[in-house]
Motif scaffolding. Structure first.
Motif, PDB file in Angstrom:
ATOM      1  N   ALA A 214       0.917  -1.217  -0.004  1.00 23.38           N
ATOM      2  CA  ALA A 214      -0.088  -0.040  -0.079  1.00 23.38           C
ATOM      3  C   ALA A 214       0.984   1.296   0.158  1.00 23.38           C
ATOM      4  CB  ALA A 214      -0.909  -0.018   1.299  1.00 23.38           C
TER       5      ALA A 214
ATOM      6  N   SER B 282       0.660   4.307  -2.604  1.00 24.08           N
ATOM      7  CA  SER B 282       0.030   5.585  -2.058  1.00 24.08           C
ATOM      8  C   SER B 282       1.211   6.596  -2.690  1.00 24.08           C
ATOM      9  CB  SER B 282      -0.068   5.598  -0.551  1.00 24.08           C
ATOM     10  OG  SER B 282      -0.199   7.187   0.029  1.00 24.08           O
ATOM     11  N   GLN B 283       2.311   6.142  -2.381  1.00 29.49           N
ATOM     12  CA  GLN B 283       3.504   7.106  -3.165  1.00 29.49           C
ATOM     13  C   GLN B 283       3.076   7.545  -4.429  1.00 29.49           C
ATOM     14  OE1 GLN B 283       7.245   5.910  -2.443  1.00 29.49           O
ATOM     15  NE2 GLN B 283       8.391   7.454  -3.362  1.00 29.49           N
TER      16      GLN B 283
ATOM     17  N   ASP C 170       0.540  10.115  -5.012  1.00 31.21           N
ATOM     18  CA  ASP C 170       0.961  11.239  -4.926  1.00 31.21           C
ATOM     19  C   ASP C 170       1.667  11.890  -6.058  1.00 31.21           C
ATOM     20  OD1 ASP C 170      -0.306  11.301  -2.364  1.00 31.21           O
ATOM     21  OD2 ASP C 170       1.635  10.710  -1.210  1.00 31.21           O
TER      22      ASP C 170
ATOM     23  N   SER D 105      -5.646  -2.275  -4.538  1.00 33.78           N
ATOM     24  CA  SER D 105      -5.881  -1.345  -3.880  1.00 33.78           C
ATOM     25  C   SER D 105      -6.897  -0.446  -4.258  1.00 33.78           C
ATOM     26  CB  SER D 105      -4.738  -0.445  -3.346  1.00 33.78           C
ATOM     27  OG  SER D 105      -3.834  -1.337  -2.793  1.00 33.78           O
TER      28      SER D 105
END
Length: 330
Positions: free
Chosen positions: A221, A225-226, A229, A262
C-alpha cells in the motif's frame, strides 16, 4: 480505420509514382532501400504512398496498381506489414513465408532482407519501429536491462491478438487527420508510440512472451500511495509505469497489481482520470474564443477524440463541448 479501408494516413500523401525509379526513391526515403527485380529500370509502376513520422516510429500506407515483386535491403528496424487489399507472399531471409491477407500480417526482424511478391491491387499499412524502442519497452515491462533482442514470430493473426495492433494503428490514423492538434503535442505523441509498441509486444508471440505472462506479487500500500501522490502532483509529466515503479522502489508489474488490489484500477487509468479532471478545469476556465476541445484534450495526452469524449461524458455526465459552451457562454 478497419483492415479493409481504402486508404490510411490520407492527410500525409508523400508521393504518387508512375515509374520504377520514382517508386524506388520514395520508398527508400520513407522506409528502406528496395529493388524491383522483375521490373526494368524505366518500367511503369504505379505507387501511392502516404507516410508520417511520429518522431520515433514511421507509419505508412502504400498501394500498387499492378502485381509487383519487391526485395528490400537489410533493415535496421522492425517492420510490420498489414495488408488492406489484395494478397502477397512475404518471406524474410532464412524464414518461412507468410501469406499476407486481410486476416494475417507479417512481422520482420532487423538484419534480414525481405522478398514481397504482391498480387494485383495490393495495398498495405507499413510500420517501422526502431530496435531501441522495442528493447526499451520490453526491458521496462520485464525490469531487466540484459535481455536478448526481441525475436517476433513472423505471422501476425489479425483476427486474434493482431486486433490490438490494428486498434493502435486506428488511433494514429485518426490523430493524423487533425494536423493542428494531437500530433503537435509531445505527450500525446509519446503515448501513441508506446501504445503501438506495447500492443505488438503483448499481441504477437516472441522470445519473451512467456516472461510477460508470468504472475507477479502486488506492491504494498505504501508504494501505491506514493505513486498516487506523484501522479496527482504532476499529471502533465510523461509518466510511464516504469517511471513510477522506479520512483517508488518497486517493480512495474508489482505496482500494476498493487493498483488493482488497492484501487481497482491501473496506474495508467488513474492518470487518465486525473487528466480528465485537468481537461475539465481548463474548459471551465476558458475565455471566449480562447480554447477548443480538441486542443485542450490533446494537451493532456488524449489522442482519440471520440474515446476522449465518451470517457469525459462517463466521468462528468456531459459532453466536453457542453462544458466549454457553458463556461464561455457560446
Amino acid at each position: 480505420m478497419s483492415v479493409d479501408d481504402p486508404e490510411v494516413f490520407a492527410a500525409h500523401r508523400v508521393a504518387t509514382c508512375r515509374g520504377v525509379d520514382d517508386a524506388r526513391r520514395v520508398l527508400g526515403e520513407a522506409f528502406l532501400p528496395v529493388e524491383f527485380p522483375t521490373a526494368g529500370t524505366s518500367g511503369r509502376l504505379g505507387l501511392e504512398l502516404n507516410a508520417l513520422s511520429t518522431g520515433r516510429l514511421t507509419l505508412g500506407y502504400m498501394r500498387f496498381d499492378r502485381a509487383v515483386r519487391i526485395r528490400t535491403s537489410e533493415p535496421d528496424n522492425y517492420h510490420v506489414d498489414i495488408p488492406t487489399a489484395g494478397r502477397a507472399a512475404l518471406c524474410a531471409a532464412g524464414g518461412r513465408p507468410v501469406e499476407a491477407t486481410r486476416r494475417s500480417a507479417a512481422v520482420f526482424m532487423p538484419g534480414r532482407p525481405v522478398d514481397l511478391d504482391c498480387g494485383d491491387g495490393f495495398a498495405q499499412v507499413a510500420l517501422m519501429i526502431p530496435c531501441a524502442e522495442v528493447q526499451r519497452e520490453i526491458e521496462s515491462l520485464l525490469e531487466s536491462t540484459s535481455l536478448a533482442p526481441v525475436e517476433f514470430d513472423p505471422e501476425l493473426d489479425l483476427t486474434a491478438g493482431g486486433q490490438l495492433v490494428l486498434q493502435a494503428v486506428r488511433v494514429v490514423d485518426e490523430a493524423s487527420r487533425h494536423v493542428d492538434a494531437v500530433l503537435q503535442h509531445p505527450l500525446a505523441v509519446r503515448h501513441l508510440e508506446r501504445s503501438l509498441v506495447q500492443a505488438l509486444l503483448f499481441s504477437q508471440g516472441h522470445n519473451h512472451s512467456e516472461a510477460l505472462r508470468a504472475p507477479v506479487p502486488a506492491a504494498g500500500a505504501g508504494a501505491v500511495s506514493q505513486a498516487v501522490d506523484l501522479l496527482r502532483d504532476d499529471p502533465a509529466r510523461d509518466w510511464s509505469v516504469a517511471d513510477l515503479a522506479a520512483a517508488t522502489a518497486t517493480s512495474v508489474r508489482s505496482l500494476q497489481e498493487g493498483f488493482r488490489a488497492s484501487l481497482d484500477t491501473t496506474p495508467t487509468a488513474y492518470l487518465r482520470r486525473l487528466r480528465l479532471e485537468r481537461v475539465r478545469d481548463d474548459l471551465v476556465a476558458a475565455a471566449p474564443g480562447g480554447a477548443n476541445v480538441t486542443a485542450v484534450s490533446a494537451r493532456w495526452g488524449f489522442t482519440h477524440h471520440g474515446r476522449f469524449a465518451a470517457a469525459y461524458a462517463a466521468r462528468f455526465g456531459e459532453r466536453p463541448s457542453d462544458t466549454l459552451r457553458a463556461s464561455t457562454g457560446r
